[in-house]
Design a protein around this motif. Sequence first.
Motif, PDB file in Angstrom:
ATOM      1  N   PRO A 209     -13.395 -56.494 -31.561  1.00 47.54           N
ATOM      2  CA  PRO A 209     -12.428 -56.231 -32.626  1.00 47.54           C
ATOM      3  C   PRO A 209     -12.454 -57.357 -33.666  1.00 47.54           C
ATOM      4  O   PRO A 209     -12.782 -58.507 -33.353  1.00 47.54           O
ATOM      5  N   GLU A 210     -12.092 -57.041 -34.893  1.00 51.82           N
ATOM      6  CA  GLU A 210     -12.176 -58.009 -35.982  1.00 51.82           C
ATOM      7  C   GLU A 210     -11.323 -59.246 -35.717  1.00 51.82           C
ATOM      8  O   GLU A 210     -11.725 -60.374 -36.039  1.00 51.82           O
ATOM      9  N   SER A 211     -10.158 -59.047 -35.112  1.00 50.92           N
ATOM     10  CA  SER A 211      -9.278 -60.192 -34.838  1.00 50.92           C
ATOM     11  C   SER A 211      -9.927 -61.158 -33.849  1.00 50.92           C
ATOM     12  O   SER A 211      -9.826 -62.378 -33.992  1.00 50.92           O
ATOM     13  N   VAL A 212     -10.600 -60.606 -32.845  1.00 50.46           N
ATOM     14  CA  VAL A 212     -11.267 -61.457 -31.861  1.00 50.46           C
ATOM     15  C   VAL A 212     -12.449 -62.184 -32.490  1.00 50.46           C
ATOM     16  O   VAL A 212     -12.705 -63.353 -32.207  1.00 50.46           O
ATOM     17  N   LYS A 213     -13.181 -61.491 -33.364  1.00 50.61           N
ATOM     18  CA  LYS A 213     -14.320 -62.123 -34.034  1.00 50.61           C
ATOM     19  C   LYS A 213     -13.857 -63.314 -34.872  1.00 50.61           C
ATOM     20  O   LYS A 213     -14.504 -64.363 -34.887  1.00 50.61           O
ATOM     21  N   LYS A 214     -12.716 -63.177 -35.561  1.00 50.86           N
ATOM     22  CA  LYS A 214     -12.206 -64.280 -36.370  1.00 50.86           C
ATOM     23  C   LYS A 214     -11.780 -65.453 -35.491  1.00 50.86           C
ATOM     24  O   LYS A 214     -11.999 -66.617 -35.842  1.00 50.86           O
ATOM     25  N   THR A 215     -11.198 -65.145 -34.336  1.00 55.85           N
ATOM     26  CA  THR A 215     -10.811 -66.203 -33.406  1.00 55.85           C
ATOM     27  C   THR A 215     -12.031 -66.969 -32.911  1.00 55.85           C
ATOM     28  O   THR A 215     -12.032 -68.207 -32.836  1.00 55.85           O
ATOM     29  N   SER A 218     -13.407 -69.171 -35.682  1.00 52.64           N
ATOM     30  CA  SER A 218     -12.583 -70.368 -35.867  1.00 52.64           C
ATOM     31  C   SER A 218     -12.862 -71.396 -34.779  1.00 52.64           C
ATOM     32  O   SER A 218     -12.953 -72.601 -35.046  1.00 52.64           O
TER      33      SER A 218
END
Length: 301
Positions: A209-215, A218
């Motif tokens: 998911p996009e949120s996990v990819k951003k995490t 980071s």
Amino acid sequence: MFLISIGIIALIAGFVLSAQQNQSSRYGIIARVAGIVLIGLGIFTTMFKTIDTGQVGVKTLFGKVEDDVLYSGLHVVNPLVEITSFDVKTQNYTMSAVHDEGMKSGDDAIRVLSADGLEVTIDLSVLFKVSASKAPTILRQIGDDYLDKIVRPVSRTAIRDNAVSYEAIALYSTKREEFQNRIFNAINSSFAKRGLVLEQLLVRNITLPESVKKTIESKINAEQDAQKMIFVLQKEKQEAERKRVEAQGIADYQKILSTGLSDKQLQYEAIKAQKEIALSPNSKVIIMGSTKGTPILINGN
């Protein structure tokens, strides 16, 4: 079978025409002869079956599947037997999110829920082949449509059943190989029971998911920044150590000069240096001063 069918029709027509008491009876004889020839020719040609390289043939007689397998080459068979060919070469069944890359058009990737409740998209390629000796069993129990009946559902089910044991990030990184081995064993066991041989399983892509990819991005950036800082600190420490050693060397040298050199030794070193200058062909030497003092050499050039 086409020639046999035409021959039978011609033979029937010949009998019908021969029953008439007129000129048509002669055509009936010709039709019967032609029918017999066509039937004979049809039987002769259908007795010979060629199986192409990389395939096997399974015989069916009046709906009953026979156990013996026809391998590649020329075979003489019962003209009434039907032959179903099976491809025994390595086959590739791909399920991918990329349009027209997989066996199904459009997005055909497998979407699963991980242990932490996140939806993960997986692209999978299954490399397998049909076991030649099991081809009659496959035809008898499954049919020749084993891709949609066995390969596809078994693979997708194995992915979903095993993905729930892993967190999304683990599937993407540290546990990817372990996950692939688990689904390989699950699919291989199911295939073996149905006459298929699993050769290789390729988890080609795992999309988080996009949120996990951003995490993850980071975290990676933070780790890279930390590595850079460690490098800078190490470099500064090395530079400080170099300066300390240099300063210590200068101090030691000055200490040696202040305690270890006498006036006579300094005078001797000066004479040696001036002697080397005097020996130069481009120098003219003029001695000035007292003979007890240090001579002064002046370059005339």
